[in-house]
Write a protein that holds these residues in place. Structure first.
Motif, mmCIF file in Angstrom:
data_model
loop_
_atom_site.group_PDB
_atom_site.id
_atom_site.type_symbol
_atom_site.label_atom_id
_atom_site.label_comp_id
_atom_site.label_asym_id
_atom_site.label_seq_id
_atom_site.Cartn_x
_atom_site.Cartn_y
_atom_site.Cartn_z
ATOM 1 N N ALA A 101 0.795 -1.258 0.005
ATOM 2 C CA ALA A 101 -0.004 0.089 -0.032
ATOM 3 C C ALA A 101 0.926 1.137 0.025
ATOM 4 O O ALA A 101 1.784 1.379 0.821
ATOM 5 N N ASP A 102 0.800 1.937 -0.945
ATOM 6 C CA ASP A 102 1.590 3.141 -1.077
ATOM 7 C C ASP A 102 1.348 4.041 0.140
ATOM 8 O O ASP A 102 0.012 4.421 0.299
ATOM 9 N N MET A 103 2.141 4.700 0.530
ATOM 10 C CA MET A 103 2.105 5.990 1.633
ATOM 11 C C MET A 103 1.919 7.188 0.697
ATOM 12 O O MET A 103 2.323 7.008 -0.477
ATOM 13 N N LYS A 104 1.251 8.263 1.321
ATOM 14 C CA LYS A 104 1.042 9.443 0.361
ATOM 15 C C LYS A 104 1.761 10.371 0.755
ATOM 16 O O LYS A 104 2.299 10.423 2.353
ATOM 17 N N LYS A 105 2.306 11.350 -0.012
ATOM 18 C CA LYS A 105 3.141 12.376 0.406
ATOM 19 C C LYS A 105 2.371 13.637 0.578
ATOM 20 O O LYS A 105 1.770 14.066 -0.357
ATOM 21 N N THR A 106 2.507 14.158 1.813
ATOM 22 C CA THR A 106 1.787 15.481 2.035
ATOM 23 C C THR A 106 2.879 16.495 2.612
ATOM 24 O O THR A 106 3.341 16.287 3.593
ATOM 25 N N ASP A 107 3.032 17.502 1.935
ATOM 26 C CA ASP A 107 3.689 18.615 2.271
ATOM 27 C C ASP A 107 5.355 17.884 2.325
ATOM 28 O O ASP A 107 5.861 18.401 3.682
ATOM 29 N N GLY A 108 5.730 17.088 1.521
ATOM 30 C CA GLY A 108 7.014 16.599 1.883
ATOM 31 C C GLY A 108 7.218 15.373 2.638
ATOM 32 O O GLY A 108 8.251 15.033 2.764
ATOM 33 N N GLN A 109 6.103 15.134 3.401
ATOM 34 C CA GLN A 109 6.109 14.017 4.461
ATOM 35 C C GLN A 109 5.465 12.796 3.827
ATOM 36 O O GLN A 109 4.168 12.833 3.567
#
Ligand SMILES: Cc1ncc(COP(=O)(O)O)c(C=O)c1O
Length: 399
Positions: free
Chosen positions: A137-145
């Motif tokens: 399951a991909d993590m999602k990138k939010t504001d570089g994190q």
């Protein structure tokens, strides 16, 4: 004769060393920021406890583990709001062994195990050994994190799902899972009836006010969370191979039944000493890590084509290098060949959600730091020198 016919089928094809490691092993003057092996030396009082135990003849079997260590671990983990009984603790030979033992307690061939991408590879490697398919399951990138993505997790779940691996705080993501994220994970685990192998190896290393929360305390999770821990990072003793597992009262007997590695009795006594008198040492290494992290983040953000978010937890920097002309793998290989600095490619932490990132481990001292360490903080091998080399390299490859 084919050796592959003689050995366990699941292991064939698995024997490989990373290409970067092979190619750069011999480069002279290499500064490594690759392994997560903290550089700090163990305080003398812990080493002496181990030595004294050997001299006192505590070199025999210690069936079931040292009871005072279980008591100390119960007390330690209660700071996360979970009061275990000593029988709910299993003492293991390190974090990897904790993971293997957790999976050995729950997996059946033909089931599926989910892991986030990116996540620590040791959380998925045992799956194949048990004949279990890895689902990402991909993590999602939010504001570089990078953050856990509950929608991606939902999509990864199937009727065969038996386990979810989380590393919280995350290696290499640096994410400290929020209460909401853990609640979402707990709800899915309960609804779809799977176990969460919760790797909390870096629970001590949370920065800027983020707080580690214990999944096992969430409703319905006590007997479907297996908490995997290690002394490796917390007490900087990777080579002493000591870890532990906390699981609920119904799960614990199964975790205990899975064959595990024994830990030598003197080292278990050293661990008791660390847990009872060693917290000042943990506080001191945390201070040094955070100084390195702050310095490294600042330096990376000053480099053209690179951006780096301060991690919420753990001690890795995971910068975005998409402003250079290089893929993650090429960045790592060329940096090793051209500047003799070893780091790790983000692309190796799963099928590729973290392509465009590389991982730098904060194991080198700053020249100003004074804690006794395995690496010397001499001007040409300290962390500043490594960052000078990275900067020179990045300038060559900026877009
Ligand atoms: C998240 C995580 N879990 C487990 C381990 C393995 O720990 P050990 O060296 O004690 O086997 C590591 C090592 O880097 C890690 O990063």
């Amino acid at each position: 004769m084919s050796i592959e016919k003689l050995v366990r089928k699941e292991l064939t094809g698995e024997i490989r060393r990373s290409a970067t490691r092979r190619r750069v092993a011999a480069a002279p003057g290499t500064i490594s920021l690759a392994a997560g092996d903290p550089n700090f030396l163990l305080p003398d009082y812990i080493a002496k406890t181990v030595y004294d135990a050997i001299c006192e003849g505590k070199t025999h079997y210690c069936f079931g583990g040292e009871p005072t260590l279980r008591d100390a671990l119960v007390k330690y983990y209660s700071k996360y709001g979970y009061e275990a009984q000593p029988g709910q603790i299993a003492i293991t030979g390190g974090g990897s062994q904790s993971l293997f033992q957790a999976y050995a307690a729950i997996l059946n061939s033909g089931e599926e195990g989910i892991t986030f991408d990116p996540a620590y590879g040791g959380g998925r490697r045992p799956l194949g050994f048990f004949g279990v398919k890895t689902v990402y399951a991909d993590m999602k990138k939010t504001d570089g994190q990078f953050r856990p993505d509950l929608e991606a997790l939902k999509e990864a779940i199937s009727p065969k799902t038996k386990s979810l691996y989380i590393d919280n705080p995350g290696n290499p993501s640096g994410a400290v899972f929020t209460k909401e994220e853990l609640k979402g994970i707990a709800d899915l685990a309960v609804d779809h009836d799977f176990v969460v192998v919760s790797d909390e190896t870096y629970s001590e290393f949370c920065w800027d006010g983020t707080k580690h929360e214990a999944l096992i305390t969430y409703p319905g999770m006590e007997n479907r969370t297996i908490v995997c821990m290690a002394f490796t990072k917390m007490y900087s003793w990777a080579g002493m191979r000591t870890g532990w597992i906390v699981s609920g009262p119904e799960m614990a007997p199964y975790v205990g039944r899975a064959p595990g590695s024994a830990v030598s009795w003197p080292i278990q006594l050293g661990a008791v000493k660390a847990m009872t008198d060693g917290y000042e040492y943990v506080v001191a290494i945390k201070k040094e890590y955070e100084e390195r992290i702050d310095y490294g983040v600042k330096r990376l953000n000053e480099m053209p084509g690179v951006s780096c978010k301060k991690p919420e937890g753990a001690f890795y920097l995971f910068p975005d290098i998409t402003g250079t002309t290089l893929s993650s793998n090429d960045f790592v290989l060329k940096l090793a060949e051209e500047e003799a600095v070893r780091i790790v490619s983000g692309a190796g932490y799963g099928p590729g959600a973290a392509e465009g990132h590389v991982r730098l481990s904060m194991i080198r001292p700053l020249s100003t730091q004074k804690m006794p360490g395995w690496f010397k903080n001499e001007p040409d091998t300290c962390f500043e020198a490594a960052m000078d080399r990275v900067e020179r390299f990045v300038k060559k490859y900026q877009k």
